[in-house]
Design a protein around this motif. Sequence first.
Motif, mmCIF file in Angstrom:
data_model
loop_
_atom_site.group_PDB
_atom_site.id
_atom_site.type_symbol
_atom_site.label_atom_id
_atom_site.label_comp_id
_atom_site.label_asym_id
_atom_site.label_seq_id
_atom_site.Cartn_x
_atom_site.Cartn_y
_atom_site.Cartn_z
ATOM 1 N N LYS A 53 -18.369 1.704 10.430
ATOM 2 C CA LYS A 53 -18.289 0.844 9.251
ATOM 3 C C LYS A 53 -16.845 0.390 9.110
ATOM 4 C CE LYS A 53 -22.013 3.279 7.004
ATOM 5 N NZ LYS A 53 -22.398 4.235 5.993
ATOM 6 N N PRO A 54 -16.561 -0.872 9.432
ATOM 7 C CA PRO A 54 -15.172 -1.335 9.332
ATOM 8 C C PRO A 54 -14.686 -1.348 7.887
ATOM 9 C CG PRO A 54 -16.652 -3.164 9.826
ATOM 10 C CD PRO A 54 -17.474 -1.915 9.861
ATOM 11 N N GLY A 55 -13.407 -1.066 7.722
ATOM 12 C CA GLY A 55 -12.804 -1.086 6.388
ATOM 13 C C GLY A 55 -11.967 0.158 6.154
ATOM 14 N N TRP A 56 -11.462 0.288 4.948
ATOM 15 C CA TRP A 56 -10.619 1.434 4.583
ATOM 16 C C TRP A 56 -11.494 2.656 4.397
ATOM 17 C CZ3 TRP A 56 -5.671 1.026 5.352
ATOM 18 C CH2 TRP A 56 -5.076 -0.232 5.298
ATOM 19 N N GLN A 57 -11.144 3.742 5.062
ATOM 20 C CA GLN A 57 -11.902 4.989 5.005
ATOM 21 C C GLN A 57 -10.984 6.110 4.502
ATOM 22 O OE1 GLN A 57 -15.175 4.918 5.877
ATOM 23 N NE2 GLN A 57 -14.999 2.786 6.477
ATOM 24 N N GLY A 58 -11.584 7.139 3.914
ATOM 25 C CA GLY A 58 -10.836 8.329 3.515
ATOM 26 C C GLY A 58 -10.010 8.197 2.251
ATOM 27 N N CYS A 83 -13.364 -0.444 14.125
ATOM 28 C CA CYS A 83 -14.498 -0.376 15.053
ATOM 29 C C CYS A 83 -14.153 -0.998 16.405
ATOM 30 C CB CYS A 83 -15.733 -1.043 14.457
ATOM 31 S SG CYS A 83 -16.296 -0.272 12.930
ATOM 32 N N GLY A 84 -12.899 -0.895 16.786
ATOM 33 C CA GLY A 84 -12.479 -1.398 18.088
ATOM 34 C C GLY A 84 -12.242 -2.893 18.130
ATOM 35 N N GLY A 85 -12.446 -3.572 17.034
ATOM 36 C CA GLY A 85 -12.256 -5.020 17.000
ATOM 37 C C GLY A 85 -10.791 -5.390 16.858
ATOM 38 N N PRO A 86 -10.441 -6.588 17.288
ATOM 39 C CA PRO A 86 -9.044 -7.021 17.177
ATOM 40 C C PRO A 86 -8.671 -7.355 15.732
ATOM 41 C CG PRO A 86 -10.396 -8.795 18.037
ATOM 42 C CD PRO A 86 -11.294 -7.591 17.926
ATOM 43 N N LEU A 87 -7.404 -7.141 15.403
ATOM 44 C CA LEU A 87 -6.889 -7.475 14.074
ATOM 45 C C LEU A 87 -5.794 -8.513 14.214
ATOM 46 C CD1 LEU A 87 -6.446 -4.037 12.281
ATOM 47 C CD2 LEU A 87 -8.165 -5.757 11.849
ATOM 48 N N SER A 88 -5.831 -9.517 13.375
ATOM 49 C CA SER A 88 -4.727 -10.478 13.376
ATOM 50 C C SER A 88 -3.780 -10.193 12.219
ATOM 51 C CB SER A 88 -5.261 -11.908 13.290
ATOM 52 O OG SER A 88 -6.053 -12.056 12.134
ATOM 53 N N SER A 89 -4.324 -9.707 11.099
ATOM 54 C CA SER A 89 -3.486 -9.320 9.971
ATOM 55 C C SER A 89 -4.309 -8.471 9.004
ATOM 56 C CB SER A 89 -2.932 -10.549 9.243
ATOM 57 O OG SER A 89 -4.001 -11.248 8.616
ATOM 58 N N VAL A 90 -3.603 -7.718 8.182
ATOM 59 C CA VAL A 90 -4.246 -6.882 7.175
ATOM 60 C C VAL A 90 -3.491 -7.050 5.879
ATOM 61 C CG1 VAL A 90 -4.774 -4.517 6.470
ATOM 62 C CG2 VAL A 90 -4.993 -5.165 8.869
ATOM 63 N N ARG A 91 -4.212 -7.224 4.789
ATOM 64 C CA ARG A 91 -3.598 -7.316 3.468
ATOM 65 C C ARG A 91 -4.437 -6.484 2.509
ATOM 66 N NH1 ARG A 91 -2.353 -12.946 0.662
ATOM 67 N NH2 ARG A 91 -0.478 -12.728 1.900
ATOM 68 N N THR A 92 -3.768 -5.672 1.726
ATOM 69 C CA THR A 92 -4.474 -4.855 0.748
ATOM 70 C C THR A 92 -3.670 -4.795 -0.541
ATOM 71 O OG1 THR A 92 -5.571 -2.736 0.402
ATOM 72 C CG2 THR A 92 -3.442 -2.679 1.501
ATOM 73 N N THR A 93 -4.341 -4.511 -1.631
ATOM 74 C CA THR A 93 -3.702 -4.417 -2.935
ATOM 75 C C THR A 93 -4.171 -3.134 -3.607
ATOM 76 O OG1 THR A 93 -3.728 -6.818 -3.166
ATOM 77 C CG2 THR A 93 -3.432 -5.552 -5.178
ATOM 78 N N VAL A 94 -3.245 -2.423 -4.210
ATOM 79 C CA VAL A 94 -3.580 -1.226 -4.979
ATOM 80 C C VAL A 94 -3.204 -1.512 -6.417
ATOM 81 C CG1 VAL A 94 -3.069 1.214 -5.340
ATOM 82 C CG2 VAL A 94 -3.187 0.304 -3.024
ATOM 83 N N GLU A 95 -4.142 -1.295 -7.326
ATOM 84 C CA GLU A 95 -3.894 -1.512 -8.745
ATOM 85 C C GLU A 95 -3.982 -0.175 -9.452
ATOM 86 O OE1 GLU A 95 -6.251 -3.519 -12.429
ATOM 87 O OE2 GLU A 95 -6.126 -4.687 -10.585
ATOM 88 N N LEU A 96 -2.924 0.194 -10.136
ATOM 89 C CA LEU A 96 -2.905 1.461 -10.867
ATOM 90 C C LEU A 96 -3.196 1.207 -12.337
ATOM 91 C CD1 LEU A 96 0.290 3.019 -9.273
ATOM 92 C CD2 LEU A 96 -2.090 3.350 -8.595
ATOM 93 N N GLN A 97 -4.007 2.072 -12.931
ATOM 94 C CA GLN A 97 -4.358 1.952 -14.339
ATOM 95 C C GLN A 97 -4.102 3.289 -15.015
ATOM 96 O OE1 GLN A 97 -8.474 0.844 -14.328
ATOM 97 N NE2 GLN A 97 -8.054 -1.266 -13.750
ATOM 98 N N THR A 98 -3.820 3.225 -16.294
ATOM 99 C CA THR A 98 -3.617 4.452 -17.051
ATOM 100 C C THR A 98 -4.727 4.602 -18.073
ATOM 101 O OG1 THR A 98 -2.276 3.391 -18.734
ATOM 102 C CG2 THR A 98 -1.119 4.267 -16.816
ATOM 103 N N SER A 99 -4.873 5.802 -18.599
ATOM 104 C CA SER A 99 -5.942 6.052 -19.570
ATOM 105 C C SER A 99 -5.468 5.900 -21.013
ATOM 106 C CB SER A 99 -6.514 7.456 -19.363
ATOM 107 O OG SER A 99 -5.499 8.422 -19.550
#
Length: 122
Positions: A53-58, A83-99
């Motif tokens: 399953k391609p994507g962010w794991q763990g 999954c063994g596929g080629p990557l040209s670029s990766v972009r990710t965003t992490v959003e932190l929230q408080t309670s």
Amino acid sequence: MVLLFSHCNIRNTEKLSYERQQQYEIQVTAWDCGQKRALVSAPVRIDVKPVCKPGWQGWNKRVDYEPGTGSKQLFPKMHLETCGGPLSSVRTTVELQTSHIGKGCDRETYSEKSLQKLCAKQ
């Protein structure tokens, strides 16, 4: 006489599971249209591959943090499965929230001056 087969199909009667068994070895025997059996059987090895399953794991969607406990690694086991596929670029965003909505530095609607005032008191 030598016969060459251009292709053949081997079909399973149930789903194969990598967790149950990673490899099968079977003997294949050819039959002609007149139901005459070939003199030689051939061994065939089938390798079962795990489902990828391609994507962010763990990573966990929620990470709890106790104020005043110092730094904390957010995603220690996170990795990108390609999954063994080629990557040209990766972009990710992490959003932190408080309670503590409405009482702290997490309010985007506050002016910069108001944020400085609120955050300095906490």
